[in-house]
Design a protein around this motif. Structure first.
Motif, PDB file in Angstrom:
ATOM      1  N   ALA A 174       4.567   0.576  -2.505  1.00 14.79           N
ATOM      2  CA  ALA A 174       4.077  -0.474  -3.395  1.00 14.79           C
ATOM      3  C   ALA A 174       5.146  -0.966  -4.381  1.00 14.79           C
ATOM      4  CB  ALA A 174       2.842   0.007  -4.147  1.00 14.79           C
TER       5      ALA A 174
ATOM      6  N   GLY B 287       0.817  -1.209   0.000  1.00  9.30           N
ATOM      7  CA  GLY B 287       0.000   0.000   0.000  1.00  9.30           C
ATOM      8  C   GLY B 287       0.853   1.263   0.000  1.00  9.30           C
ATOM      9  N   GLY B 288       0.335   2.322  -0.591  1.00  8.89           N
ATOM     10  CA  GLY B 288       1.001   3.616  -0.564  1.00  8.89           C
ATOM     11  C   GLY B 288       2.250   3.676  -1.421  1.00  8.89           C
ATOM     12  N   ILE B 289       3.186   4.544  -0.988  1.00  6.97           N
ATOM     13  CA  ILE B 289       4.369   4.809  -1.801  1.00  6.97           C
ATOM     14  C   ILE B 289       5.357   3.638  -1.788  1.00  6.97           C
ATOM     15  CG2 ILE B 289       4.167   7.292  -1.467  1.00  6.97           C
ATOM     16  CD1 ILE B 289       6.384   7.078   0.624  1.00  6.97           C
TER      17      ILE B 289
END
Length: 221
Positions: free
Chosen positions: A103, A99-101
């Motif tokens: 990934a 999830g998020g940056i």
């Protein structure tokens, strides 16, 4: 090995091999199992076929694929600390930062330790299996084997095991760590991969692929 430029000029290109280290050009003779063809200029081993190599490569590659699939979803490590308990599989570890940056990190981990090794093993099986017994290669087998060779530096299952070993040493004093089924399976997988690689003579495979060409003019290795 034939190296005279005048003699090599009349040799078909499919029967010539260049040393990958020093670019010396040779017409390789037929090399029997347990024999070696060595570059006369730099000493690099150009060809060292082994008996029943293709059968063993396929068997070990298929075994590695099965071990990889088994290790993917079974528990890898069991951690216990301060009354808390957690276990995770290799897939869980790869997806931990999905999830998020972060990934892209999950994508890279999954690719390097699962997807690329599995794809490379599948390509090797696709290339080598039809060659057992001197049979004709599968369609586009040369492209498949070339892709497998291109993926070799990016297949990092062994690096993953080393990284886990270093991490275990660092957290041993902070938590109770119990290796799971996947940990031991992955260890066996690394041994199988090393064993499989010991049978892969690239010149032998390329010679078997080239031998089916109309202009090859030589028997399979």
């Amino acid at each position: 090995m034939q190296t005279d430029p005048e003699d090599l000029a009349a040799v078909p290109l499919t029967q010539l091999r260049a040393c990958p280290h020093c670019d010396a050009l040779y017409r390789l003779p037929k090399v029997r199992p347990r024999e070696r063809a060595v570059c006369q200029r730099c000493g690099l081993v150009l060809m060292a076929p082994r008996a029943r190599a293709f059968t063993r490569i396929v068997a070990l590659s298929a075994s590695a694929l099965i071990l990889l699939a088994l290790a993917l979803f079974t528990p890898f490590l069991d951690l216990s600390a301060a009354g808390l308990h957690s276990d995770a599989s290799i897939w869980d570890a790869a997806m931990a930062f999905s999830g998020g940056i972060m990934a892209p990190l999950s994508i890279a981990v999954a690719a390097f330790i699962v997807v690329i090794p599995a794809l490379r093993l599948a390509l090797i099986v696709y290339t080598v299996f039809p060659l057992i017994g001197g049979g004709p290669p599968a369609p586009r087998a040369a492209h498949a084997f070339r892709m497998a060779e291109d993926l070799r530096p990016w297949s990092m299952a062994e690096i993953f095991v080393i990284g886990v070993a270093v991490a275990l040493v660092k957290i041993a004093g902070m938590a109770s760590v119990t290796p799971g089924i996947a940990f031991w399976t992955f260890g066996v997988l690394v041994i199988v991969l090393i064993w499989q690689e010991s049978f892969v003579d690239r010149e032998q495979i390329w010679s078997a692929l080239d031998a089916t060409r109309p202009d090859a003019g030589r028997a399979p290795a």
